[in-house]
Design a protein around this motif. Sequence first.
Motif: not given
Length: 273
Positions: A148-177
């Motif tokens: 349970e460390p201490w975290y520094l969380v940075l908040v870039p002033q941009v909203s990322v679309s989750t749907a956009e990321i998960f639909s990106d053709p270059l997203l890795t989708r075959n990681s080994s469990p």
Amino acid sequence: MLHILGRREDGYHELQTLFQFLDYGDELTFAVRDDGVIKLHTEFAGVPHDSNLIVKAAKNLQQQSGCPLGIDIWIDKVLPMGGGIGGGSSNAATTLLGLNHLWQLGWDQDRLAALGLTLGADVPVFVRGHAAFAEGVGEKLTPVDPEEPWYLVLVPQVSVSTAEIFSDPLLTRNSSPIKVRPVPKGNSRNDCLPVVARRYPEVRNALNLLGKFTEAKLTGTGSCVFGGFPSKAEADKVSALLTETLTGFVAKGSNVSMLHRKLQSLLYKGIEC
């Protein structure tokens, strides 16, 4: 870590990830009403009242339980919207647990978590309130107790679309469990990071800056970026350097959520909240 194992037929992705909580968050206030009306008094720009997850959680619980009572809700919002740190999901879970207590429904965690899953894949972990290794779409939870460390969380002033990321053709989708428990060290990769960093220079900049001081990681699909430190003093020191140009905050990591600690305290004292 967030490993994507593959895409399911329903369009969702099978994944493995690790959830831990922060001692930092929004604060919700509830007042029971006897007319059955559910009212969120705090307005959110661009989010209609009935589309807010807090309202959806309250109405779904009311409908499924058959409770005739209503609720007034206020929120002191401090977590960034669209930052990928679970603010909306945690507020929905807080609403479910809070109203379960205030309406005296007597639902157990399994039932509340199942209802939470209909609102979002990461609502169940907030309902259960313990750090967890998650599988499936994030709903299959195994409790874990990482450091349970201490975290520094940075908040870039941009909203990322989750749907956009998960639909990106270059997203890795075959990681080994991962089949070993607990999660072996060195498995802190986030498969979404390369796609997010390529699409959003603000996030890439935050990763690069924080990476000069500690291992910089992406929260889910972002946009928030975080790094762990062994003490508050060290996290504060780096925060002072980076928040001159970036928004951010320092918070303690916790394996039990603030919500559950609060509820346990109230139940121990015999207080009706």
